[in-house]
Design an enzyme around this catalytic site. Structure first.
Site, mmCIF file in Angstrom:
data_model
loop_
_atom_site.group_PDB
_atom_site.id
_atom_site.type_symbol
_atom_site.label_atom_id
_atom_site.label_comp_id
_atom_site.label_asym_id
_atom_site.label_seq_id
_atom_site.Cartn_x
_atom_site.Cartn_y
_atom_site.Cartn_z
ATOM 1 N N LYS A 125 7.684 -2.216 6.597
ATOM 2 C CA LYS A 125 9.072 -2.668 6.474
ATOM 3 C C LYS A 125 9.506 -2.752 5.010
ATOM 4 C CE LYS A 125 10.061 -7.043 7.472
ATOM 5 N NZ LYS A 125 10.061 -8.369 8.148
ATOM 6 N N SER B 189 13.016 -9.429 11.814
ATOM 7 C CA SER B 189 13.493 -8.502 10.796
ATOM 8 C C SER B 189 12.654 -7.237 10.662
ATOM 9 C CB SER B 189 13.536 -9.206 9.443
ATOM 10 O OG SER B 189 12.238 -9.656 9.081
ATOM 11 N N SER C 297 9.478 -12.450 13.413
ATOM 12 C CA SER C 297 9.935 -11.156 12.898
ATOM 13 C C SER C 297 9.028 -9.975 13.206
ATOM 14 C CB SER C 297 10.126 -11.242 11.376
ATOM 15 O OG SER C 297 11.022 -12.264 11.052
#
Length: 546
Positions: free
Chosen positions: A140, A215, A239
């Protein structure tokens, strides 16, 4: 008598307050749904991503790919080029990869192939020194990857380029893994839909009208679509687990402190650093212990051994007790939970126990007060790189005229934050902090070395885009475990009738990560594990483990 009467009165007041809050939350959901319906035009039909087809490499586990590269059944270059081709094939539809290093990755793969050809190391030496030799991965955009953009979804960081690798990237590279690129996140990784003003919105590979979560949403979406061999995410409020659930893959939130978080943005310190963990996202659970063993390094000695599975204790809860802040658990996810319980009962010849952990009713309050009580820069300061503090009300007005560099969820969080910090002055703040510590102790004593808790990851399957705005607190089912520090593994359990992934999370005691991974492998055996998008058949939960 007076004490009993007071308890009755308090109970009545508590029920009344909960009822009012539940009505407010439901009203907010209804109003939000109406506004979304009026303002958003969803495509009437799915936009299926290209099927995997005959590309068998995309279906293989990390374990198998690494073994085939070492034994020369595959070349690292072939593997890397195959996954790069898959990213080119799907990324236009799901918007997961936001920056890449494809040519560098190909050259690194060629170098590994030459290393193997030299015969300098035998197979055992290659496996020991380079357990991930030639295996491509993605990570990420909150992590540093040298030479790639490092925005964390922030407009003010859109021109930032990493000059070094995050610790976890360094460790994986040393094991022979090859980074392909970085994937999309929510703005500063603080929302459960992955959308920002730098790269836009990521879409679910199972139905692009639905969200990937956040996220680590871009990463989970890419894994669900078989876009890289494995992914790395981080988890401060669900997340890793929520996106993994929405995208039909396995995601592990480790016990706190086992994997380095250094090299992430926003940086964390103090108590809040204990909420953040770095972990793997995979399609095959057999890869979890392999990757985890690499990622934790010398900390592997802290892990508890897997107990005798004949003595395993399975506890479960179908919901949090009915918190008014969260959407009720859907019937299909309750059915999923029951099927999972029956599966373990049948497999191990045990009787699962329904748990009653009353403090989980306050999951949102425990997490929110824990985050706000950490004495770190506020979210409104983080939004502008700690150089000043934004006025979220002014930015909200600018947003209405499309003049703000921020997303609407970030601005709403900035406003909510102000009220939360005001609330810190009241006794309830300290009560929730203490309740978090008390809950952690209760979970640890309940699970010990041989017990796990099956618990919903989220109240529903992946919602449509924008829907989280009308259900902002649904992430609390996962977030509470960040405060507790315990390991948690999200496991997929097939697809529902609409083709969206189902799943639950498995919670363990501190340092019992390996037990969760073993149970994840069991669940793959019983329920089929990852189901590729565009798969013709959905898993029929009514026919499993009857």
């Amino acid at each position: 008598m007076e004490l009993k009467l007071r308890d009755v009165v308090n109970a009545i007041i508590s029920v009344m307050v909960s009822s009012v809050l539940r009505c407010v939350y439901k009203g907010m959901d209804i109003v939000g749904s109406i506004l979304i319906t009026l303002m958003v035009r969803y495509p009437k039909l799915k936009d299926p991503i290209p099927p995997i087809g005959s590309k068998q490499i995309l279906r293989e586990s990390v374990t198998v790919i690494a073994e085939k590269i070492r034994t020369k059944e595959l070349t690292a270059e072939e593997v890397v080029r195959t996954f790069i081709g898959r990213i080119h094939e799907i990324n236009g539809q799901i918007n997961s990869v936001v920056d890449e290093r494809f040519q560098i990755a190909i050259e690194e793969a060629k170098n590994y192939d030459r290393l193997i050809e030299t015969g300098e190391h035998d197979l055992k030496e290659l496996q020991t020194k380079y357990p991930l030799l030639g295996v491509p991965f993605t990570i990420k955009d909150s992590f540093c990857v040298k030479g790639l953009k490092h925005t964390a979804g922030s407009y003010y960081r859109k021109d930032f380029t990493s000059v070094d690798d995050a610790d976890v990237v360094k460790i994986l590279k040393q094991a022979g893994a090859i980074p392909l690129g970085v994937t999309n996140v929510s703005e500063l990784c603080m929302w459960w839909e992955s959308v920002n003003t730098v790269y836009g919105r990521s879409k679910n590979p199972y139905d692009t009208r639905h969200i990937v979560g956040g996220s680590s949403g871009g990463e989970a979406g890419l894994q669900g679509a078989a876009g890289s061999a494995f992914g790395i995410g981080s988890d401060i409020g669900g997340s890793i687990r929520i996106p993994s659930f929405f995208c039909g893959v396995f995601g592990h939130k480790p016990t706190i402190g086992l994997v380095s978080n250094t090299g992430q943005h926003p940086p964390t310190s103090g108590r809040i650093a204990e909420f953040l963990t770095t972990g793997p996202i995979v399609r095959h659970p057999r890869d979890l212990p392999l990757l985890f063993n690499v990622m934790i390094g010398e900390n592997r000695d802290k892990l508890k051994p897997v107990p005798d599975m004949k003595t395993i204790r399975i506890l479960y809860m179908e919901d949090d007790g009915g918190s008014p802040f969260a959407t009720p658990i859907s019937d299909e996810l309750k059915l999923t939970m029951r099927k999972t319980v029956r599966f373990f009962e049948k497999k191990y010849g045990i009787k699962a126990q329904r748990a009653n952990i009353s403090k989980l009713y306050h999951s949102l309050e425990i997490w929110a007060n824990g985050m706000s009580g950490c004495n770190v820069p506020t979210f409104c300061e983080e939004l502008v790189l700690r150089e000043r503090k934004i006025n979220p009300y002014w930015e909200l007005l600018k947003f209405a005229f499309r003049l703000s560099p921020h997303t609407l969820p970030a601005l709403i969080l900035g406003i909510i934050e102000k009220f939360v910090y005001i609330g810190n002055k009241f006794p309830i703040h300290k009560e929730m902090i203490e309740m978090g510590y008390s809950l952690a102790k209760e979970i640890e004593e309940m699970l010990r070395d041989d017990g796990v808790l099956l618990y919903p990851t989220h109240p529903t399957t992946a919602p449509r885009h924008y829907k989280p705005m009308s259900r902002p607190a649904d992430f609390s089912y996962s977030a509470v475990f960040n405060v507790l520090g315990v390991p948690v593994t999200q496991v997929p359990l097939g697809l529902n009738s609409n083709g969206l992934p189902l799943g639950i999370q498995i919670v363990g005691s501190m340092f019992n990560d390996l037990l969760l991974m073993k149970l994840a492998e069991d669940i793959e055996e019983g329920f089929g594990g990852w189901v590729p998008p565009c798969h013709d058949a959905t898993v029929n939960l009514t026919s499993i483990t009857n």
